[in-house]
Structure formats: C-alpha cells, structure tokens
Design a protein around this motif. Sequence first.
Motif, PDB file in Angstrom:
ATOM      1  N   VAL A  59       0.933  -1.139  -0.060  1.00 54.21           N
ATOM      2  CA  VAL A  59       0.041  -0.025   0.068  1.00 54.21           C
ATOM      3  C   VAL A  59       0.732   1.129   0.025  1.00 54.21           C
ATOM      4  CG1 VAL A  59      -1.741   1.353   1.312  1.00 54.21           C
ATOM      5  CG2 VAL A  59      -1.848  -1.129   1.282  1.00 54.21           C
ATOM      6  N   GLY A  60       1.854   1.031   0.878  1.00 54.82           N
ATOM      7  CA  GLY A  60       2.744   2.326   0.981  1.00 54.82           C
ATOM      8  C   GLY A  60       3.342   2.810  -0.376  1.00 54.82           C
ATOM      9  N   TYR A  61       4.014   1.596  -0.699  1.00 58.92           N
ATOM     10  CA  TYR A  61       4.967   2.023  -2.125  1.00 58.92           C
ATOM     11  C   TYR A  61       4.018   2.419  -3.277  1.00 58.92           C
ATOM     12  CZ  TYR A  61       9.218   0.647   0.664  1.00 58.92           C
ATOM     13  OH  TYR A  61      10.079   0.703   1.506  1.00 58.92           O
ATOM     14  N   GLY A  62       2.864   1.454  -3.320  1.00 61.66           N
ATOM     15  CA  GLY A  62       1.905   1.717  -4.456  1.00 61.66           C
ATOM     16  C   GLY A  62       1.303   3.191  -4.432  1.00 61.66           C
ATOM     17  N   ALA A  63       1.064   3.683  -3.196  1.00 63.92           N
ATOM     18  CA  ALA A  63       0.460   5.218  -3.072  1.00 63.92           C
ATOM     19  C   ALA A  63       1.602   5.902  -3.306  1.00 63.92           C
ATOM     20  CB  ALA A  63       0.038   5.394  -1.726  1.00 63.92           C
ATOM     21  N   LEU A  64       2.838   5.564  -3.004  1.00 62.83           N
ATOM     22  CA  LEU A  64       4.041   6.676  -3.275  1.00 62.83           C
ATOM     23  C   LEU A  64       3.962   6.834  -4.734  1.00 62.83           C
ATOM     24  CD1 LEU A  64       6.476   8.418  -2.516  1.00 62.83           C
ATOM     25  CD2 LEU A  64       7.691   6.240  -2.467  1.00 62.83           C
ATOM     26  N   ALA A  65       3.941   5.757  -5.596  1.00 58.43           N
ATOM     27  CA  ALA A  65       4.072   5.638  -7.024  1.00 58.43           C
ATOM     28  C   ALA A  65       3.046   6.354  -7.585  1.00 58.43           C
ATOM     29  CB  ALA A  65       4.101   4.371  -7.476  1.00 58.43           C
ATOM     30  N   VAL A  66       1.579   6.458  -6.946  1.00 57.51           N
ATOM     31  CA  VAL A  66       0.762   7.319  -7.470  1.00 57.51           C
ATOM     32  C   VAL A  66       1.063   8.741  -7.292  1.00 57.51           C
ATOM     33  CG1 VAL A  66      -1.724   7.685  -7.130  1.00 57.51           C
ATOM     34  CG2 VAL A  66      -1.030   5.346  -7.415  1.00 57.51           C
ATOM     35  N   ALA A  67       1.714   9.145  -6.050  1.00 56.79           N
ATOM     36  CA  ALA A  67       2.041  10.398  -5.600  1.00 56.79           C
ATOM     37  C   ALA A  67       2.922  10.786  -6.648  1.00 56.79           C
ATOM     38  CB  ALA A  67       2.310  10.489  -4.244  1.00 56.79           C
ATOM     39  N   ILE A  68       3.840  10.216  -7.109  1.00 56.48           N
ATOM     40  CA  ILE A  68       4.962  10.660  -8.180  1.00 56.48           C
ATOM     41  C   ILE A  68       4.212  10.782  -9.362  1.00 56.48           C
ATOM     42  CG2 ILE A  68       7.189   9.965  -9.125  1.00 56.48           C
ATOM     43  CD1 ILE A  68       7.811   8.486  -6.179  1.00 56.48           C
ATOM     44  N   ALA A  76      -2.539  13.184  -6.162  1.00 50.44           N
ATOM     45  CA  ALA A  76      -0.994  13.252  -5.541  1.00 50.44           C
ATOM     46  C   ALA A  76      -1.065  13.400  -4.131  1.00 50.44           C
ATOM     47  CB  ALA A  76      -0.127  14.245  -6.308  1.00 50.44           C
ATOM     48  N   ILE A  77      -1.821  14.411  -3.556  1.00 55.40           N
ATOM     49  CA  ILE A  77      -1.986  14.842  -2.062  1.00 55.40           C
ATOM     50  C   ILE A  77      -2.600  13.638  -1.311  1.00 55.40           C
ATOM     51  CG2 ILE A  77      -2.802  16.174  -0.454  1.00 55.40           C
ATOM     52  CD1 ILE A  77      -2.733  18.598  -2.118  1.00 55.40           C
ATOM     53  N   VAL A  78      -3.685  13.251  -1.937  1.00 53.62           N
ATOM     54  CA  VAL A  78      -4.195  11.853  -1.033  1.00 53.62           C
ATOM     55  C   VAL A  78      -3.336  10.606  -1.190  1.00 53.62           C
ATOM     56  CG1 VAL A  78      -6.261  10.166  -1.212  1.00 53.62           C
ATOM     57  CG2 VAL A  78      -6.949  12.667  -1.691  1.00 53.62           C
ATOM     58  N   ALA A  79      -2.833  10.562  -2.491  1.00 57.82           N
ATOM     59  CA  ALA A  79      -1.870   9.252  -2.357  1.00 57.82           C
ATOM     60  C   ALA A  79      -0.624   9.513  -1.628  1.00 57.82           C
ATOM     61  CB  ALA A  79      -1.481   9.109  -3.681  1.00 57.82           C
ATOM     62  N   GLY A  80      -0.391  10.755  -1.263  1.00 58.42           N
ATOM     63  CA  GLY A  80       1.040  10.949  -0.356  1.00 58.42           C
ATOM     64  C   GLY A  80       0.643  10.748   0.951  1.00 58.42           C
ATOM     65  N   ILE A  81      -0.718  11.121   1.509  1.00 60.53           N
ATOM     66  CA  ILE A  81      -1.299  10.773   2.785  1.00 60.53           C
ATOM     67  C   ILE A  81      -1.067   9.343   3.060  1.00 60.53           C
ATOM     68  CG2 ILE A  81      -3.190  11.169   4.275  1.00 60.53           C
ATOM     69  CD1 ILE A  81      -3.552  13.861   3.020  1.00 60.53           C
ATOM     70  N   VAL A  82      -1.693   8.546   1.959  1.00 57.54           N
ATOM     71  CA  VAL A  82      -2.010   7.220   2.117  1.00 57.54           C
ATOM     72  C   VAL A  82      -0.503   6.561   2.248  1.00 57.54           C
ATOM     73  CG1 VAL A  82      -2.622   4.948   1.064  1.00 57.54           C
ATOM     74  CG2 VAL A  82      -4.121   7.067   1.092  1.00 57.54           C
ATOM     75  N   ALA A  83       0.317   7.151   1.588  1.00 62.42           N
ATOM     76  CA  ALA A  83       1.753   6.413   1.438  1.00 62.42           C
ATOM     77  C   ALA A  83       2.368   6.818   3.003  1.00 62.42           C
ATOM     78  CB  ALA A  83       2.527   7.011   0.561  1.00 62.42           C
ATOM     79  N   LEU A 245      13.496  14.788 -10.285  1.00 61.88           N
ATOM     80  CA  LEU A 245      13.524  15.583  -9.184  1.00 61.88           C
ATOM     81  C   LEU A 245      12.209  15.573  -8.440  1.00 61.88           C
ATOM     82  CD1 LEU A 245      15.184  17.443  -7.243  1.00 61.88           C
ATOM     83  CD2 LEU A 245      14.445  19.438  -8.609  1.00 61.88           C
ATOM     84  N   LYS A 246      11.128  15.633  -9.105  1.00 59.16           N
ATOM     85  CA  LYS A 246       9.839  15.549  -8.462  1.00 59.16           C
ATOM     86  C   LYS A 246       9.793  14.255  -7.510  1.00 59.16           C
ATOM     87  CE  LYS A 246       4.997  14.691  -9.359  1.00 59.16           C
ATOM     88  NZ  LYS A 246       3.970  14.600 -10.551  1.00 59.16           N
ATOM     89  N   ALA A 247      10.098  13.039  -8.278  1.00 56.10           N
ATOM     90  CA  ALA A 247      10.123  11.962  -7.609  1.00 56.10           C
ATOM     91  C   ALA A 247      10.974  11.844  -6.255  1.00 56.10           C
ATOM     92  CB  ALA A 247      10.719  10.689  -8.612  1.00 56.10           C
ATOM     93  N   VAL A 248      11.896  12.402  -6.219  1.00 52.83           N
ATOM     94  CA  VAL A 248      13.012  12.377  -5.180  1.00 52.83           C
ATOM     95  C   VAL A 248      12.355  13.367  -4.108  1.00 52.83           C
ATOM     96  CG1 VAL A 248      15.129  12.939  -4.124  1.00 52.83           C
ATOM     97  CG2 VAL A 248      15.034  12.065  -6.553  1.00 52.83           C
TER      98      VAL A 248
END
Length: 363
Positions: A59-68, A76-83, A245-248
């Motif tokens: 869930v964490g890395y999947g949500a991180l990928a969506v946020a990126i 992106a914000i919602v996915a970041g919170i889930v991550a 850079l966005k991903a990092v």
Amino acid sequence: MATSMNTITLERAGAAARPARLPIADDKAMLKAAAELTRDLVKPNAGIYWADLIGSSLVGYGALAVAILSGTLWVAIVAGIVAVLALYRGMSMIHELTHVKHASLPGFRTGWNALIGVPMMIPSFMYEGVHNLHHAKTRYGTAEDPEYLPLALMKPWTLPVFILVSALAPIGLLIRFGVLAPLSALSPALRETVIARYSALSINPQFRRRMPQGDEKARWDMLETVTAIWALALIVTTVTGVLPLKAVLVFLAVGSGVALINQVRTLVAHLWENEGEVMTVTAQYLDSVNVPPPALLPVLWAPIGLRYHALHHLLPGVPYHALAEAHRRLSDVLEPDSPYYKANYRGLPGLVGKIATATMRGR
C-alpha cells in the motif's frame, strides 16, 4: 520509537521552583496480574507479522508511486497521505524487531530490512541495541536512556522545535548513509563519530553508541553497505537527471511526513516528568501512556500496538497483536483504584495539552 538520530539540546524550565517528587512504590498486585494473566500471549503470530509488513509495504509504495506519477494535484496529495500512513505503519515494526525472539519469526528481520529498512534508510541496527536500553529498569528516564528527555519540564518553545526538527530526518539519513558512511570507511576517527553519534534512532543528545562487535558487527556492516549503496544511488541519479527531481522530492516529503507523525506520537508516548532519577516499574508505567478504545484515531498515529505503550512497558515481551487482549484481561480483574487505569488517556489532543501546560507552568 524515537525518530531523530540526534536532536538539539532543549532547555529545562523552572527546575529550582519545582518541589522534589516522592518516589512511587511498585504496585505488586498490578505487576503480579500482568505477569500471570498474559503468560500465554508471548508467542508472536508469524502470519500476522508477515501480512502486516507486506500489506503496509504494498500500500505504501503503491501510493507513493501514484503520488509521484499523478498529474492531478489532489490525487497526488491523497496518495501521499496514504503513503505516509502505510509506510509509517511498516516502519513502526522496527519496534517489534527489538523485542521479538528472531528464532520465532525466521527471516522476518531480513524481510523487514529489504522492504522497509533499507529503502527508507532506517536499517534495523539503528534501533536494535538502542531501544532495549530504554526498557532497562535502572536506565529508564535517566541520562543513560537514549529515548528519554524531560520534555514536560522544559521551556514551552522546545515542544514545537522537538516536533518540527524531525521533518529534516530524511535529509539527515540521506547524508548519514550517502555521504558519511562512505567517507567513514576511509577515516577511523570519522567512523567512530558516525557510529557513536549518528547511528541510533534516539532523542537524547547525550547518548553515544558503542562500537558493534561479533555477529552484530557483521550484520551492521552488511546492512550499512546496502543502505549506503541505495542512498548513493538516489543522490547520483538525482544529480545526473536520471531520476526526476519530482520523484525524489515526493519521496523525501513522504519520509518527512512519517517522521513528523512518529515524533508527535513520541511526544505523547510518555509524560516526560522524570528528571533523571531511577524509577520503579510502576513509576515507569505511570510515566507512560495508553490510549485504548473507544478512541479510533490511534489506529493511524499509534499503530503496531503503540497505543498500549504503558502496557508495553509492563509487558515488553508480549507481541503487538496481543496487547489489546492483555489490556482486556487486566481491565477485567484489577480493582478500580489500581494504578493501571491512571495510564489510560482519551486521545492525542488532551495529551499534547497536558505536556504543553506542564511546560508553561514550569513543572
């Protein structure tokens, strides 16, 4: 679980004006009930541990990928919170690694390091050999406790600083593993400093780690090497433009979010009222915090049994998934005047307010 590798020195408030605290004697009835009623709860359930670790990671890395990858800000914000919440849960399992008998969970430490520890730059050696000192009966709350500061006795401004400084943790970890680890391989003096001062998830700025020995050193060196390679890869691929850079930045922002939540939880894990004296087990329990049901939000900000932090100090050998049952059993048999109930609190706002009020009153 403490967040920062080190922290600034925080100033105490009004020490001379505070009356001396009377020692708290151990409550034998509570300690006996805790020991006798939970003997059958000490075996960890491997299925629960692995399912929790793998689920949190997916869930964490999947949500991180969506946020990126998402081009829509709100997504992106919602996915970041889930991550943040999922990876925080996964990272909180480092606390279990310091207590569980590894023979009863074969391969779990390796699995946790592969899925969480190395990618998030908090390999298990950053906590193993550190957290157990916090549970030592003669160390808790003293200057030798790596996870204790008398926060309630310090200046009011120290609380927001204590929390906000944790947001820099991902940058600090990137520097620790991507820069200091490789350089320290070339300098014995720097190596000693890196191990002593920058190799522990602690909040006590006076704490210094000893040099690892034997099997611990072999495991330490292997994990540090792998984590350093990962950190160096992040730095090099970012500088060369291979990694956007966005991903990092999103990755670091999620790491900061995790560190902030954990630091807030750390703030309310104890009452932080001890000034260095050795405490009885009951006194340590009363200086710690449970936030049991019906409160719901602790599932998010105090996962993996951390909502029963005071109970954990009574029963450090009970795995996180059995703490709720241990709490139920003790609540069913202990008398209403037992000190057991005095460590139970309703939720986060009241606890933060209690500590903040104590700093403003200088007591």
